[in-house]
Design a protein around this motif. Structure first.
Motif, PDB file in Angstrom:
ATOM      1  N   SER A 179       0.848  -1.190   0.000  1.00 36.30           N
ATOM      2  CA  SER A 179       0.000   0.000   0.000  1.00 36.30           C
ATOM      3  C   SER A 179       0.883   1.240   0.000  1.00 36.30           C
ATOM      4  CB  SER A 179      -0.927  -0.016   1.220  1.00 36.30           C
ATOM      5  OG  SER A 179      -1.799  -1.120   1.167  1.00 36.30           O
ATOM      6  N   ARG A 324      -2.495   4.561  -3.880  1.00 31.65           N
ATOM      7  CA  ARG A 324      -1.847   3.785  -2.812  1.00 31.65           C
ATOM      8  C   ARG A 324      -1.399   2.401  -3.275  1.00 31.65           C
ATOM      9  NH1 ARG A 324       0.447   6.774  -1.258  1.00 31.65           N
ATOM     10  NH2 ARG A 324       1.152   5.508   0.471  1.00 31.65           N
ATOM     11  N   GLY A 349      -3.243  -5.908  -0.288  1.00 30.45           N
ATOM     12  CA  GLY A 349      -3.779  -4.577  -0.522  1.00 30.45           C
ATOM     13  C   GLY A 349      -5.064  -4.609  -1.322  1.00 30.45           C
TER      14      GLY A 349
END
Length: 478
Positions: A179, A324, A349
């Protein structure tokens, strides 16, 4: 581990701790009192810690000494501090507080005043074309509901192919999707460092890495970065002297100086890292932001593929910070503990974000070209405005990255950041990016602000600088 000091010795720390002290209502005395109460209550100021003397704090914040004295008196009356002639003002042992926390070097996004211009964080602008591209890239974003702790397999394979194409042979199994790059750095540091270990970093360097290593209780050693980058012989000597357990380097478009380490220096460093087996993070997050057609030297890891060098990358600087999505390329020696740490951290993620990243990275040459065109214009505009309106500020125009590393003709850059805030410009004192004490003469100015707002930003800086020069060292009236 909480640093102590006063504006005379640690001005960047106090500048960061009290960065938003003028926000809110009431007199300056009331606002300063409240801000210091919050610093104690939140754990940023520990019991027994000494507060700055009144005069230096007044100079840093641009207020009168009497305002600071009155605020300290309010704190004493409320039981927050104790005051004693000859020994100064200290946080009271009985003051309300939470667990001790760091005063972060990392600037945090806050709800600033309307019209405020922010030079503390560097993120790409997101236009309508970029939004449309992400929407189109999200066509497969919701097709599955499974965990991929180490990342979407297709994205890991694509990233491995990109590394291999750039001269660093990589298999998908060596890639972990994270992330953002910050999570990658945090996972690696948490895996490799223990309290009391030494970490070796460039100085100045990325504030996020400094904060991560400080939070783990590591002892930080800095290798100075000059106009040509870091001297590898200095790095080797410091490593031999202090026995670090981890190193953090940004050879390409170093943050914040923008320097590029020459090929011969990279070769020397890689050989030493391979010989000593020193785990090293190579931060590649700015590697795609080149403004010229000049080929870059190979990555540090490419000179020693078997060395314990971890490459960290991200889409935050190339495309959009809100996505991200970051990643790391692991050597075999560090793969198992890092893979385990990532699994324990989050089970994987966001899959929609990774599917979008996959589609975007399939068009990497085009992304680089578009970003280069937009950032080059902003860089040249900002540099030209500064040279016209603030000619005494010194800087070198970098060939890549996204920052101007500006040296002021003053040793009080932290104090200037507080004055500039009164003109609606948020600034970051460069000394906060020093691993060892760094002269308080620098500002890191990103050229990622909307170009249409840069003339106004520099006009405000010019006005703030004129006032700063006109009343150097003088107390401001409350």
């Amino acid at each position: 581990m909480t640093a102590t000091g006063s504006p005379a010795t640690d001005a960047p720390r106090w500048a960061a701790l009290l960065s938003g002290w003028r926000d809110g209502e009431g007199t300056l005395q009331t606002r300063l009192t409240h801000s210091l109460e919050q610093a104690v209550g939140s754990g940023h100021l520990a019991p027994g810690e000494r507060l700055p003397a009144e005069r230096p704090l007044a100079a840093l914040l641009g207020i009168s000494r009497s305002t600071v004295v009155a605020a300290y008196d309010d704190l004493a009356a409320g039981g927050w501090v104790t005051r004693r002639v000859g020994s100064g003002t200290h946080v009271a042992a009985t003051a309300p507080r939470q667990a001790s926390v760091l005063t972060l070097r990392t600037p945090l996004a806050t709800q600033g005043s309307e019209g405020e211009l922010d030079f503390t964080i560097a993120v790409p602008l997101l236009g309508d074309a970029q939004r449309a591209r992400m929407q189109a890239a999200a066509v497969d974003a919701f097709r599955e509901s499974v965990y991929h702790p180490h990342g979407l397999p297709e994205l890991r394979a694509l990233l491995a192919g990109l590394y291999t194409h750039d001269g660093l042979p990589t298999t998908p199994e060596q890639v972990i999707v994270t992330s953002g790059a910050q999570q990658a750095i945090s996972l690696l540091a948490g895996t490799l460092l223990r309290r009391g270990d030494t970490a070796l970093l460039e100085t100045p360097t990325y504030f996020g890495a400094i904060d991560v290593f400080r939070a783990l209780g590591a002892e930080l050693r800095g290798v100075p970065v000059g106009p040509g980058g870091m001297n590898p012989d200095t790095f080797v000597q410091l490593a031999r002297d202090h026995g670090p357990r981890l190193a953090f380097l940004t050879p390409t478009f170093q943050n914040p100086t923008g320097t590029v380490l020459p090929a011969r220096a990279r070769e020397r460093l890689a050989a030493f890292i391979a010989e000593t087996r020193l785990p090293t993070i190579e931060d590649d997050t700015l590697i795609d932001l080149s403004f010229t057609g000049t080929p870059l030297p190979p990555r540090l890891a490419a000179y020693a593929p078997g060395a314990p060098i971890v490459n960290v990358g991200s889409l935050s600087k190339l495309y959009w910070a809100g996505l991200r999505v970051g990643w790391m390329r692991l050597p075999a020696a560090l793969a198992q503990p890092t893979l385990q740490a990532k699994t324990l951290a989050d089970f994987g993620g966001s899959l929609p974000a990774q599917h979008v990243a996959l589609k975007l990275l399939e068009e990497l040459p085009g992304l680089r070209r578009e970003r280069r065109e937009s950032v080059t214009h902003a860089r040249d505009l900002l540099a030209g405005l500064l040279r016209t309106h603030l000619p005494e500020w010194e800087f070198r125009v970098p060939e890549g990255g996204q920052f101007l590393w500006v040296e002021l003709p003053s040793a009080e850059a932290s104090r200037f950041t507080h004055l500039a805030a009164r003109f609606g410009v948020r600034l970051f004192p460069g000394a906060s990016m020093g691993v060892a004490p760094l002269p308080d003469r620098f500002l890191r100015l990103p050229f990622t602000l909307d170009p249409a707002r840069l003339p106004d930003a520099v006009a405000r800086l010019h006005a703030a600088w004129a006032e700063f020069q006109a009343r150097p060292g003088q107390e401001r009236l409350a």
